[in-house]
Each structure stands twice: as C-alpha cells, then as structure tokens.
Design a protein around this motif. Structure first.
Motif, PDB file in Angstrom:
ATOM      1  N   ALA A 152       0.835  -1.204   0.000  1.00 40.56           N
ATOM      2  CA  ALA A 152       0.000   0.000   0.000  1.00 40.56           C
ATOM      3  C   ALA A 152       0.867   1.249   0.000  1.00 40.56           C
ATOM      4  O   ALA A 152       1.892   1.320   0.669  1.00 40.56           O
ATOM      5  N   GLY A 153       0.448   2.236  -0.775  1.00 40.37           N
ATOM      6  CA  GLY A 153       1.116   3.524  -0.754  1.00 40.37           C
ATOM      7  C   GLY A 153       2.280   3.682  -1.705  1.00 40.37           C
ATOM      8  O   GLY A 153       2.916   4.738  -1.730  1.00 40.37           O
ATOM      9  N   VAL A 154       2.579   2.653  -2.511  1.00 44.77           N
ATOM     10  CA  VAL A 154       3.633   2.797  -3.518  1.00 44.77           C
ATOM     11  C   VAL A 154       2.973   3.372  -4.771  1.00 44.77           C
ATOM     12  O   VAL A 154       2.199   2.681  -5.434  1.00 44.77           O
ATOM     13  N   PRO A 155       3.253   4.617  -5.120  1.00 40.06           N
ATOM     14  CA  PRO A 155       2.524   5.274  -6.211  1.00 40.06           C
ATOM     15  C   PRO A 155       2.731   4.597  -7.571  1.00 40.06           C
ATOM     16  O   PRO A 155       3.845   4.240  -7.930  1.00 40.06           O
ATOM     17  N   ARG A 156       1.658   4.460  -8.328  1.00 41.96           N
ATOM     18  CA  ARG A 156       1.745   3.892  -9.677  1.00 41.96           C
ATOM     19  C   ARG A 156       2.490   4.827 -10.622  1.00 41.96           C
ATOM     20  O   ARG A 156       3.047   4.389 -11.633  1.00 41.96           O
ATOM     21  N   ALA A 157       2.506   6.123 -10.312  1.00 39.37           N
ATOM     22  CA  ALA A 157       3.120   7.092 -11.213  1.00 39.37           C
ATOM     23  C   ALA A 157       4.642   7.146 -11.102  1.00 39.37           C
ATOM     24  O   ALA A 157       5.286   7.844 -11.874  1.00 39.37           O
ATOM     25  N   LEU A 158       5.227   6.407 -10.162  1.00 39.66           N
ATOM     26  CA  LEU A 158       6.685   6.386 -10.062  1.00 39.66           C
ATOM     27  C   LEU A 158       7.295   5.828 -11.344  1.00 39.66           C
ATOM     28  O   LEU A 158       6.669   5.007 -12.030  1.00 39.66           O
ATOM     29  N   PRO A 159       8.533   6.233 -11.675  1.00 43.82           N
ATOM     30  CA  PRO A 159       9.227   5.567 -12.782  1.00 43.82           C
ATOM     31  C   PRO A 159       9.233   4.058 -12.540  1.00 43.82           C
ATOM     32  O   PRO A 159       9.384   3.603 -11.392  1.00 43.82           O
ATOM     33  N   ALA A 160       9.062   3.281 -13.593  1.00 46.97           N
ATOM     34  CA  ALA A 160       8.828   1.842 -13.439  1.00 46.97           C
ATOM     35  C   ALA A 160       9.936   1.125 -12.680  1.00 46.97           C
ATOM     36  O   ALA A 160       9.660   0.269 -11.821  1.00 46.97           O
ATOM     37  N   LEU A 161      11.210   1.449 -12.960  1.00 48.11           N
ATOM     38  CA  LEU A 161      12.301   0.779 -12.254  1.00 48.11           C
ATOM     39  C   LEU A 161      12.301   1.126 -10.773  1.00 48.11           C
ATOM     40  O   LEU A 161      12.526   0.266  -9.922  1.00 48.11           O
ATOM     41  N   LEU A 162      12.055   2.409 -10.453  1.00 51.31           N
ATOM     42  CA  LEU A 162      12.005   2.823  -9.057  1.00 51.31           C
ATOM     43  C   LEU A 162      10.846   2.143  -8.341  1.00 51.31           C
ATOM     44  O   LEU A 162      10.989   1.692  -7.195  1.00 51.31           O
ATOM     45  N   ARG A 163       9.697   2.060  -9.005  1.00 50.66           N
ATOM     46  CA  ARG A 163       8.537   1.405  -8.388  1.00 50.66           C
ATOM     47  C   ARG A 163       8.816  -0.078  -8.170  1.00 50.66           C
ATOM     48  O   ARG A 163       8.449  -0.648  -7.135  1.00 50.66           O
ATOM     49  N   ALA A 164       9.491  -0.715  -9.133  1.00 52.50           N
ATOM     50  CA  ALA A 164       9.830  -2.133  -8.979  1.00 52.50           C
ATOM     51  C   ALA A 164      10.710  -2.337  -7.753  1.00 52.50           C
ATOM     52  O   ALA A 164      10.507  -3.279  -6.969  1.00 52.50           O
ATOM     53  N   ARG A 165      11.685  -1.450  -7.574  1.00 50.78           N
ATOM     54  CA  ARG A 165      12.584  -1.554  -6.417  1.00 50.78           C
ATOM     55  C   ARG A 165      11.801  -1.405  -5.124  1.00 50.78           C
ATOM     56  O   ARG A 165      11.998  -2.155  -4.164  1.00 50.78           O
TER      57      ARG A 165
END
Length: 285
Positions: A152-165
């Motif tokens: 919860a709370g990990v934004p979908r709009a983050l750059p994809a690699l950063l969000r994956a991390r």
C-alpha cells in the motif's frame, strides 16, 4: 514536561528566506489573478501542471549528478514553484493552502524523528534501528489512512524501475524475498532464458510480459546489492551516449556517418572506442 512533537518549532528559517517565500507566494497569486494575471497560468489545473513536477525533479537530479550547483539552485526553485502553484490552486478551490502543505511536512518530519524532537529514544541510534523506527512510523500512518497490505502507498506514477525496487523492498519486509543475492541472480538468469523462449515462439504479448519480469528481477538484484536501478540505468545511458558520440567522431574523421555502414563495421569502431576508454582508465590509474 517535554513539548509535543507536533508543536515544537525547530530552528526557524532566516528572515530573508521567509520573506522570499512570501514573495514567491504573492507572485503566484498575481499570476493566477483572473483579471490581471497571466492567461496561461490562469488556465492551468492541478492535472495539467502535475507532469511538470516530475520533470523538474529529474532536472534537479541531473544538475546534482553533474555537480552544477548554480543550476541546482535554479532547478530547486522550479520545483518549489510547482508546490506553490498547486497550493495556490488548492487554496482557490477551498481545499488547502501553502501553510497546510508546510505544516503537514514539518509535522511529519517531527513525528518520524522522535529521537531528535522528544525524549523518546531508540534501543540504538544506529542506522538499522533508526530505519526500522522510520518504517514503523510510516506503517502507522498508512494504517491511519486505511491503507492495508505490504504494498500500500507505492505510487503507480513512479518511474517503473524505481517502483519495482520499492515493491520488492516492501515485499521483502514481510519475508517475501530470496535468502541471498545468488538467488536473485539466478532469477535474473531464469528470466533471460524465458525471454529467449518467447523470442523463439514469436508471441509478442508473452514477450512483453517476460521482458517485464526480467526488468523487475534486475531491479530486485540492484536492490539486494544496495544499488539504485534508476541510477544504474542512467549511468548506462550516459556511457552509451559517450561511446556512440565517440563512434560518430571516429567515422567523421574519415568523412563517414553511421548510416550506410554495416553492423560489422560499426561494431569494429565501437570496440575501438571501448579500447580507448580502457586505455585511458589505465593511464589515469
């Protein structure tokens, strides 16, 4: 009695900083004035300017990476403008104002640093203990917002690699992780093999899926090695740019361009560029 961490006031900014911030807020109010403001600024909405905040954040990162400190100050100003712009539009619609934004982040920082702003202490003031405390506070805040689940709370709009991390790190906190780096590396190799299978099958939808898995696994490997996958890719982009420009320069000396050259010809020049880089590093060592 210790003052409440939500009401304590840390060192205040200088009077000049306060004055300049007030000036910026006034400038934005003037720009947004429906009658005498700037037509472009007046026409904007929270949604139309939101992408600029992301763009400005990347420009800050680029300036810092290059050590361009004058540019960094300028780019930080551009990002601050985005905050003031959004706050002004929110104030106009009765949602919140800049003071609300500043108060919320100050309160949050104080709340998440009880070892600094209250008598509360951690078992140890080492990085691991403080990070655990930080994450515990964030988890309490997510629960208060009725956000449930480890992701919860990990934004979908983050750059994809950063969000994956971030997603992999969140999952790891609840035990969903490989026991060692070798396990993550094996997963990367497994995903490479699966990409090879889909290349042979010619199924583009499956290939997109498998390449995504490969990128996710690579981001997880970077996380386990305490590396930022975005920074790793930026470094690779810079290296490719530097080498390709050197390739173009070598060809230009011969009156040639990459267009019309065979793959073997270009590969030979590329290898020459790499050899020059290695020789240069050896001389400087």
């Amino acid at each position: 009695m210790t003052a409440s961490p939500l009401t304590q006031s840390p060192t205040r900014p200088s009077s000049d900083a306060s004055a300049q911030l007030e000036r910026l807020i006034d400038v934005m109010a003037r720009l947004r004035d429906p009658e005498n403001g700037c037509p472009w600024d007046v026409a904007q909405t929270p949604a139309t300017i939101a992408p600029y905040a992301i763009e400005e954040a990347y420009e800050i990162a680029d300036a810092i990476d290059r050590g361009a400190w004058d540019e960094t100050a300028d780019e930080l100003g551009d990002l601050l403008l985005q905050v003031v712009f959004q706050a002004r539009m929110a104030e106009e619609s009765g949602r919140f104002d800049f003071a609300t934004v500043a108060r919320a982040i100050a309160d949050k920082m104080i709340r998440r640093h009880p070892h600094v702003f209250t008598d509360e202490t951690t078992a140890a003031r080492d990085d691991a203990a403080l990070m655990a405390q930080w994450e515990a506070r964030k988890e309490q805040e997510r629960i208060a917002r009725a956000e449930t689940g480890a992701l919860a709370g990990v934004p979908r709009a983050l750059p994809a690699l950063l969000r994956a991390r971030k997603l992999a790190a969140r999952a790891a906190r609840v035990g969903f992780d490989w026991p060692d780096v070798e396990g993550v590396f094996a997963k990367v190799q497994e995903e490479v093999n699966e990409v090879g299978v889909e290349l042979a099958n010619g199924d583009r939808d499956a290939l997109e899926d498998e390449i995504g898995d490969l990128l996710f696994a690579t981001a997880s490997l970077a996380r386990r090695l305490e590396l930022d996958p975005e920074a790793c890719l930026r470094r690779a982009n810079d290296k490719f740019t530097r080498r390709f420009q050197a390739l173009e320069a070598i060809l230009a000396e011969q009156g040639l361009t990459p267009s019309g050259r065979t793959v073997d010809e270009l590969d030979a020049v590329w290898n020459k560029v790499k050899e020059r880089e290695r020789a240069g590093k050896t001389r400087s060592a």
